[in-house]
Design an enzyme around this catalytic site. Sequence first.
Site, PDB file in Angstrom:
ATOM      1  N   CYS A  96       0.775  -1.356   0.037  1.00  0.00           N
ATOM      2  CA  CYS A  96       0.266  -0.252  -0.193  1.00  0.00           C
ATOM      3  C   CYS A  96       0.852   1.239   0.190  1.00  0.00           C
ATOM      4  CB  CYS A  96      -1.507   0.257   0.990  1.00  0.00           C
ATOM      5  SG  CYS A  96      -2.078   1.265   1.158  1.00  0.00           S
TER       6      CYS A  96
ATOM      7  N   GLU B 234      -2.458  -9.729   3.772  1.00  0.00           N
ATOM      8  CA  GLU B 234      -3.378  -9.791   5.210  1.00  0.00           C
ATOM      9  C   GLU B 234      -4.395  -9.611   4.775  1.00  0.00           C
ATOM     10  OE1 GLU B 234      -3.868  -5.423   5.461  1.00  0.00           O
ATOM     11  OE2 GLU B 234      -2.160  -6.549   4.320  1.00  0.00           O
TER      12      GLU B 234
ATOM     13  N   HIS C  36      -3.818  -5.012   0.037  1.00  0.00           N
ATOM     14  CA  HIS C  36      -3.344  -5.399   2.152  1.00  0.00           C
ATOM     15  C   HIS C  36      -3.673  -7.297   1.403  1.00  0.00           C
ATOM     16  CE1 HIS C  36      -3.642  -2.009   3.546  1.00  0.00           C
ATOM     17  NE2 HIS C  36      -4.578  -1.907   2.268  1.00  0.00           N
TER      18      HIS C  36
END
Length: 385
Positions: free
Chosen positions: A262, A354, A352
């Site tokens: 990001c 995660e 992202h």
Amino acid sequence: MTTSTRGAAKAPAVLVLEDGRVFRGRAYGAVGETFGEAVFNTGMSGYQETLTDPSYHKQVVVMTAPHIGNTGVNDEDDESGRIWVSGYVVRDPARIPSNWRSRRTLDEELVRQDVVGISGVDTRALTRHLRERGAMRVGIFSGDAVADDATLLARVKEAPEMTGASLSDEVTTESAYVVPAIGEKRFTVAALDLGIKGMTPHRMAERGIEVHVLPATATLEEVYAIEPDGFFLSNGPGDPSTVDLTVVKGVLERKTPLFGICFGNQILGRALGFGTYKLKYGHRGINQPVQDRTTGKVEVTAHNHGFAVDAPLDRVSDTPYGRAEVSHVCLNDQVVEGLQLLDQPAFSVQYHPEAAAGPHDAAYLFDRFVQLMHDNTTPKGAERA
């Protein structure tokens, strides 16, 4: 700046955009006033992770899903120690949460953390307006803060813009901390906290990585004092053009394996010599299609960014640190979603992996980082011996 009072949850509220468009509704969360950049999020779930993501600092988030709050708020899913959004806009807040982990309602949590919101707004019309006109400054006013539209509009126009905003120092950790590896320790990573989400070091810890999370102000000497096998650039808020590149360039010069996500993708892009620019309304949600150009695979991914890297999609670029190419691209609008160096171990993505609350299509990127560190620390020929 946000000021608020508790109670009067059904007080009239007004949302005023900097171009003069006005939406009226009822107070949701704290009562008072707040200012920020109006952005919309297309996720149908994961609102707790959104609220606590430091990347949303100074932003007023409009949820496009009409029904918000039905799972309440729990004590496990926060991505940081507090809510970071400046304000919250929903259409139909849940009257009663229903989830076995819920500890309180979303409305109660917003009040507890003094987050001013508004409900009963036609969020579809508001989202369409932002898509046509672009992200812009906004104010939410309720209770005693409500005044005539002209007065409120003038106050909105006094609020700072996101372009040129340096916010990493406002969200970073005050002191370094360590997230230990889960199971056997394989590698040590220095993670620069520009607004890191809690799930990110956890995903690395699951892969045997001991993560040393460092403040955004950490020096190159402090990074290498922990003898890292890899370096991580986190997500975060604000304009990437405001970030100092000394540490990142130092890591690239030492050819330490680097992974960024990001905001970290934008910082790596700038270090490589590419520019960055502000998107009209950004990418925010958990349903964005991205193609990994190195494999051809299309992933459904989680996003939260209002800036992007300006790098050529049709060729390999020469940089001070070797050749670089765009590794990932958004299939909606061809925005750069990833970079990789071809002559040393460094790569980044704009989204992202995660992805707390999902999707998990991009979790392999953490494995790619592990492989880079493995290849960098294993002597040539050692695996054949």
